[in-house]
Motif scaffolding. Structure first.
Motif, short mmCIF file in Angstrom:
data_model
loop_
_atom_site.label_atom_id
_atom_site.label_comp_id
_atom_site.label_asym_id
_atom_site.label_seq_id
_atom_site.Cartn_x
_atom_site.Cartn_y
_atom_site.Cartn_z
N GLU A 84 -67.02 6.01 41.11
CA GLU A 84 -65.49 5.62 40.47
C GLU A 84 -64.67 5.24 41.41
OE1 GLU A 84 -64.72 7.16 37.59
OE2 GLU A 84 -67.19 7.90 37.46
N THR A 96 -56.23 1.06 41.60
CA THR A 96 -55.83 1.50 40.10
C THR A 96 -56.30 -0.54 39.51
OG1 THR A 96 -53.40 2.23 41.45
CG2 THR A 96 -53.04 0.68 39.54
N ARG A 130 -67.91 1.04 30.09
CA ARG A 130 -66.59 1.83 30.18
C ARG A 130 -65.92 0.66 29.46
NH1 ARG A 130 -65.19 4.71 34.38
NH2 ARG A 130 -66.83 4.85 36.59
N HIS A 145 -62.25 1.52 30.12
CA HIS A 145 -61.38 3.03 30.39
C HIS A 145 -62.26 2.71 31.93
CE1 HIS A 145 -60.71 3.83 26.68
NE2 HIS A 145 -61.44 3.53 26.40
N TRP A 146 -61.49 3.72 33.14
CA TRP A 146 -61.04 3.54 34.49
C TRP A 146 -60.70 4.22 34.91
CZ3 TRP A 146 -65.18 2.47 38.06
CH2 TRP A 146 -64.27 2.94 39.26
N ALA A 147 -61.14 5.58 35.80
CA ALA A 147 -60.13 6.45 36.63
C ALA A 147 -59.02 7.20 35.13
CB ALA A 147 -58.80 5.71 37.55
N GLY A 148 -59.93 7.27 34.71
CA GLY A 148 -58.75 8.49 33.46
C GLY A 148 -58.08 7.78 32.34
N LYS A 149 -58.01 6.44 32.59
CA LYS A 149 -57.15 5.27 31.99
C LYS A 149 -57.73 4.48 30.91
CE LYS A 149 -53.33 3.68 34.36
NZ LYS A 149 -52.62 2.53 35.42
#
Length: 173
Positions: A84, A96, A130, A145-149
């Motif tokens: 992650e 980010t 992802r 889709h990465w880090a909930g976004k």
């Protein structure tokens, strides 16, 4: 920049710059004509003193000398530090992901707080899970889709990358 490098710049302000000696591979390896640099301490030193000029040429400040870096693709390479967490080839965490692009060869470029970066191809398979959308259709919408976004994934041609993101792949003096 290292303090020793700052002091060398003051002591020897007129050392000429060089080009054509150091390059950054698509996997984030520093390479000289003899091959990849394997010394961990030297890699870390280069990474700490690596930066861009205002006109988009990237260099390593080697004491009083600027050593301009030839780029095999982008000035930054991202890799998975863990499942992650992304980090740059210089060891900076990339927290980010704001943009993403696929090029014509299936390479993934990511925009992060450090700028645009190529994802190391060794981590591409982990990122495929992802991606959402049809990779085969050029006009189909894709998202990452990465880090909930969810981040929209655009398409880009390799030949357009340097100009679009304002860096110089083959710097000259």
């Amino acid at each position: 920049m290292d303090e020793a490098v700052r002091l060398a710049l003051v002591k020897w302000p007129n050392v000429p710059s060089c080009t054509g000696w150091l390059r950054l591979s698509r996997r984030g390896e520093w390479r000289v004509p003899e091959g990849p640099i394997r010394h961990a301490g030297l890699n870390a030193f280069i990474g700490r003193n690596y930066q861009p000029t205002s006109d988009g040429r990237w260099f390593f400040q080697n004491g009083p000398q600027q050593v301009f870096v030839s780029l095999d693709y982008t000035p930054l390479i991202l890799r998975l530090a863990s499942a992650e967490q992304l980090e740059t080839h210089t060891g900076l965490p990339a927290n980010t992901v704001t943009e993403a692009w696929l090029d014509e060869d299936g390479s993934l470029l990511l925009g992060c707080e450090h700028g645009v970066a190529l994802l190391n191809d060794r981590d591409l398979a982990a990122f495929c899970a992802r991606l959402e959308g049809d990779l085969e259709k050029q006009d189909a919408p894709l998202s990452l889709h990465w880090a909930g976004k969810a981040v929209s994934v655009g398409r880009i041609m390799q030949a357009e990358v340097a100009a679009r993101f304002g860096f110089v792949s083959e710097p000259s003096l």
